[in-house]
Design a protein around this motif. Structure first.
Motif, PDB file in Angstrom:
ATOM      1  N   LYS A 174       5.736   2.591   3.549  1.00 33.20           N
ATOM      2  CA  LYS A 174       4.796   1.706   2.868  1.00 33.20           C
ATOM      3  C   LYS A 174       4.386   0.570   3.800  1.00 33.20           C
ATOM      4  O   LYS A 174       5.136   0.175   4.674  1.00 33.20           O
ATOM      5  CB  LYS A 174       5.425   1.072   1.619  1.00 33.20           C
ATOM      6  CG  LYS A 174       6.155   2.012   0.698  1.00 33.20           C
ATOM      7  CD  LYS A 174       5.270   3.106   0.164  1.00 33.20           C
ATOM      8  CE  LYS A 174       6.061   4.064  -0.675  1.00 33.20           C
ATOM      9  NZ  LYS A 174       7.060   4.799   0.062  1.00 33.20           N
TER      10      LYS A 174
ATOM     11  N   THR B  61       4.740   7.874  -4.315  1.00 34.65           N
ATOM     12  CA  THR B  61       5.815   6.886  -4.132  1.00 34.65           C
ATOM     13  C   THR B  61       5.579   5.584  -4.912  1.00 34.65           C
ATOM     14  O   THR B  61       6.316   4.618  -4.748  1.00 34.65           O
ATOM     15  CB  THR B  61       6.004   6.567  -2.636  1.00 34.65           C
ATOM     16  OG1 THR B  61       4.772   6.125  -2.103  1.00 34.65           O
ATOM     17  CG2 THR B  61       6.511   7.786  -1.891  1.00 34.65           C
ATOM     18  N   GLU B  62       4.557   5.562  -5.774  1.00 30.22           N
ATOM     19  CA  GLU B  62       4.285   4.352  -6.563  1.00 30.22           C
ATOM     20  C   GLU B  62       5.494   3.954  -7.408  1.00 30.22           C
ATOM     21  O   GLU B  62       5.874   2.770  -7.453  1.00 30.22           O
ATOM     22  CB  GLU B  62       3.069   4.556  -7.468  1.00 30.22           C
ATOM     23  CG  GLU B  62       2.783   3.325  -8.321  1.00 30.22           C
ATOM     24  CD  GLU B  62       1.690   3.561  -9.362  1.00 30.22           C
ATOM     25  OE1 GLU B  62       1.501   2.651 -10.181  1.00 30.22           O
ATOM     26  OE2 GLU B  62       1.047   4.634  -9.356  1.00 30.22           O
TER      27      GLU B  62
ATOM     28  N   TYR C  25      -6.199   1.482  -7.876  1.00 30.54           N
ATOM     29  CA  TYR C  25      -6.101   2.883  -7.471  1.00 30.54           C
ATOM     30  C   TYR C  25      -7.385   3.304  -6.767  1.00 30.54           C
ATOM     31  O   TYR C  25      -8.476   3.102  -7.273  1.00 30.54           O
ATOM     32  CB  TYR C  25      -5.882   3.775  -8.696  1.00 30.54           C
ATOM     33  CG  TYR C  25      -4.594   3.501  -9.423  1.00 30.54           C
ATOM     34  CD1 TYR C  25      -3.392   4.056  -8.981  1.00 30.54           C
ATOM     35  CD2 TYR C  25      -4.560   2.690 -10.548  1.00 30.54           C
ATOM     36  CE1 TYR C  25      -2.196   3.809  -9.646  1.00 30.54           C
ATOM     37  CE2 TYR C  25      -3.379   2.436 -11.215  1.00 30.54           C
ATOM     38  CZ  TYR C  25      -2.201   3.001 -10.764  1.00 30.54           C
ATOM     39  OH  TYR C  25      -1.023   2.742 -11.426  1.00 30.54           O
ATOM     40  N   SER C  26      -7.248   3.871  -5.573  1.00 36.12           N
ATOM     41  CA  SER C  26      -8.358   4.518  -4.879  1.00 36.12           C
ATOM     42  C   SER C  26      -7.752   5.752  -4.225  1.00 36.12           C
ATOM     43  O   SER C  26      -7.050   6.511  -4.894  1.00 36.12           O
ATOM     44  CB  SER C  26      -9.018   3.562  -3.881  1.00 36.12           C
ATOM     45  OG  SER C  26      -8.070   3.117  -2.928  1.00 36.12           O
ATOM     46  N   LYS C  27      -7.944   5.961  -2.917  1.00 36.46           N
ATOM     47  CA  LYS C  27      -7.258   7.095  -2.295  1.00 36.46           C
ATOM     48  C   LYS C  27      -5.766   6.802  -2.151  1.00 36.46           C
ATOM     49  O   LYS C  27      -4.949   7.705  -2.032  1.00 36.46           O
ATOM     50  CB  LYS C  27      -7.890   7.457  -0.948  1.00 36.46           C
ATOM     51  CG  LYS C  27      -7.770   6.399   0.111  1.00 36.46           C
ATOM     52  CD  LYS C  27      -8.351   6.887   1.421  1.00 36.46           C
ATOM     53  CE  LYS C  27      -8.043   5.855   2.506  1.00 36.46           C
ATOM     54  NZ  LYS C  27      -8.508   6.224   3.792  1.00 36.46           N
ATOM     55  N   ASP C  28      -5.412   5.512  -2.142  1.00 37.27           N
ATOM     56  CA  ASP C  28      -4.018   5.070  -2.162  1.00 37.27           C
ATOM     57  C   ASP C  28      -3.812   4.158  -3.370  1.00 37.27           C
ATOM     58  O   ASP C  28      -4.749   3.878  -4.112  1.00 37.27           O
ATOM     59  CB  ASP C  28      -3.679   4.272  -0.882  1.00 37.27           C
ATOM     60  CG  ASP C  28      -3.583   5.161   0.349  1.00 37.27           C
ATOM     61  OD1 ASP C  28      -3.100   6.301   0.214  1.00 37.27           O
ATOM     62  OD2 ASP C  28      -3.990   4.703   1.438  1.00 37.27           O
ATOM     63  N   VAL C  29      -2.593   3.686  -3.503  1.00 38.53           N
ATOM     64  CA  VAL C  29      -2.269   2.725  -4.552  1.00 38.53           C
ATOM     65  C   VAL C  29      -2.025   1.383  -3.870  1.00 38.53           C
ATOM     66  O   VAL C  29      -1.296   1.302  -2.882  1.00 38.53           O
ATOM     67  CB  VAL C  29      -0.996   3.149  -5.335  1.00 38.53           C
ATOM     68  CG1 VAL C  29      -0.671   2.128  -6.407  1.00 38.53           C
ATOM     69  CG2 VAL C  29      -1.166   4.536  -5.917  1.00 38.53           C
TER      70      VAL C  29
ATOM     71  N   GLN D  44       0.864  -1.181   0.000  1.00 41.53           N
ATOM     72  CA  GLN D  44       0.000   0.000   0.000  1.00 41.53           C
ATOM     73  C   GLN D  44       0.897   1.226   0.000  1.00 41.53           C
ATOM     74  O   GLN D  44       1.804   1.347   0.830  1.00 41.53           O
ATOM     75  CB  GLN D  44      -0.895  -0.003   1.232  1.00 41.53           C
ATOM     76  CG  GLN D  44      -1.900   1.127   1.239  1.00 41.53           C
ATOM     77  CD  GLN D  44      -2.806   1.056   2.464  1.00 41.53           C
ATOM     78  OE1 GLN D  44      -2.865   0.039   3.143  1.00 41.53           O
ATOM     79  NE2 GLN D  44      -3.491   2.153   2.719  1.00 41.53           N
ATOM     80  N   ALA D  45       0.674   2.123  -0.950  1.00 46.79           N
ATOM     81  CA  ALA D  45       1.522   3.309  -1.082  1.00 46.79           C
ATOM     82  C   ALA D  45       0.652   4.496  -1.501  1.00 46.79           C
ATOM     83  O   ALA D  45      -0.504   4.329  -1.864  1.00 46.79           O
ATOM     84  CB  ALA D  45       2.605   3.056  -2.125  1.00 46.79           C
ATOM     85  N   ASP D  46       1.257   5.681  -1.466  1.00 45.86           N
ATOM     86  CA  ASP D  46       0.540   6.827  -2.018  1.00 45.86           C
ATOM     87  C   ASP D  46       1.015   7.044  -3.450  1.00 45.86           C
ATOM     88  O   ASP D  46       1.996   6.460  -3.892  1.00 45.86           O
ATOM     89  CB  ASP D  46       0.695   8.078  -1.133  1.00 45.86           C
ATOM     90  CG  ASP D  46       2.148   8.421  -0.877  1.00 45.86           C
ATOM     91  OD1 ASP D  46       2.951   8.366  -1.835  1.00 45.86           O
ATOM     92  OD2 ASP D  46       2.485   8.749   0.281  1.00 45.86           O
ATOM     93  N   PHE D  47       0.306   7.918  -4.167  1.00 46.07           N
ATOM     94  CA  PHE D  47       0.603   8.108  -5.586  1.00 46.07           C
ATOM     95  C   PHE D  47       2.029   8.601  -5.815  1.00 46.07           C
ATOM     96  O   PHE D  47       2.673   8.220  -6.788  1.00 46.07           O
ATOM     97  CB  PHE D  47      -0.407   9.095  -6.206  1.00 46.07           C
ATOM     98  CG  PHE D  47      -1.797   8.526  -6.278  1.00 46.07           C
ATOM     99  CD1 PHE D  47      -2.160   7.673  -7.308  1.00 46.07           C
ATOM    100  CD2 PHE D  47      -2.742   8.829  -5.309  1.00 46.07           C
ATOM    101  CE1 PHE D  47      -3.429   7.135  -7.381  1.00 46.07           C
ATOM    102  CE2 PHE D  47      -4.017   8.299  -5.363  1.00 46.07           C
ATOM    103  CZ  PHE D  47      -4.369   7.443  -6.403  1.00 46.07           C
TER     104      PHE D  47
END
Length: 199
Positions: A193, A146-147, A166-170, A141-144
Motif C-alpha cells: 500500500k 486489500t481494502e 473508489y476508482s481503479k484503486d481504493v 491507496q490500495a486495491d479492492f
C-alpha cells in the motif's frame, strides 16, 4: 509534546459575597472554536454582567495560541488569573469561560483575582484529564482485494476512516495518532500500500 486536556465539558459554580461565578470548561483545538463557546454563553446568559475567559490551544508550556479577556472587569483581574490556573496545571486545548452575576458587593481587585482564579480551579477540580494525542490525516491507496485489510490496520490503531473514494484503486482518507504513522506505514507496506500524510 506531552500535556493534559479535558475529556468533556465541565461546569462549576461559586458564590462569593452574593456574586455568582459560573465556570464552563470546553475542549478546543482552535481559537475560532474557543470564541464560539464564548459567544454561545453570551447568548445563554444575556443578563450576566461579565463573560471572562482564557484559552490555550496546544502545549501550555510552549504555546503559540493563548488568549484571555477581562470583559469589563479591572485589567488583569479576570482573564489572566484564569489563564494562570491553566498554565500552572499544564492543561492545553481548553477554554474556561466564567460568567459573573454581580451581587451588589464590590470585591476589589484582589478579591476579583481570587474569585476568577478560584472559579477556574473549581472547574479544573471537576475535570477528567487525559493525555493529549496529536492526530494526523493520512491517505492510503490500495486495491479492492486489500481494502478490508487496510480498514483492519487503521481500526487496530484506534484510527478513523473519514472518506473512501473508489476508482481503479481504493483511496482511503483516515485519521490516526501522529505517533502511529510509522507503524501504519510498516503494517501496510507489507501488502504494497501507498501511505501519504496530508496537510
Amino acid at each position: 509534546m506531552s500535556y493534559q486536556t479535558l475529556q468533556r465539558t465541565v461546569t462549576a459554580r461559586l458564590e462569593i459575597k452574593k456574586s455568582e461565578f459560573i465556570a464552563y470548561a470546553y475542549p478546543v483545538t482552535s481559537r475560532e472554536q474557543a470564541m464560539f463557546h464564548v459567544e454561545q454563553l453570551r447568548l445563554q446568559y444575556t443578563d450576566a454582567r461579565h463573560h471572562c475567559w482564557a484559552y490555550i490551544v496546544g502545549d501550555p508550556d510552549n504555546t503559540t495560541s493563548a488568549g484571555f479577556d477581562d470583559d469589563g472587569e479591572p485589567s488583569g483581574t479576570a482573564g489572566r488569573p484564569i489563564l494562570n490556573v491553566l498554565q500552572h496545571k499544564s492543561i492545553g486545548n481548553i477554554i474556561i469561560v466564567v460568567v459573573r452575576y454581580f451581587g451588589g458587593i464590590k470585591l476589589g481587585a484582589g478579591g476579583l483575582t481570587r474569585a476568577y482564579a478560584g472559579s477556574a480551579q473549581a472547574a479544573v477540580d471537576e475535570m477528567k484529564l487525559c493525555p493529549y494525542v496529536a492526530m494526523a490525516q493520512v491517505q492510503i491507496q490500495a486495491d479492492f482485494a486489500t481494502e478490508a485489510q487496510c480498514r483492519y490496520v487503521v481500526e487496530s490503531l484506534n484510527g478513523t476512516i473519514d472518506d473512501v473514494a473508489y476508482s481503479k484503486d481504493v483511496l482511503l482518507n483516515v485519521t490516526v495518532a501522529e505517533r502511529d504513522i510509522e507503524v501504519l506505514k510498516i503494517d501496510l507496506a507489507i501488502a504494497g500500500k501507498v501511505v501519504e500524510t496530508t496537510d
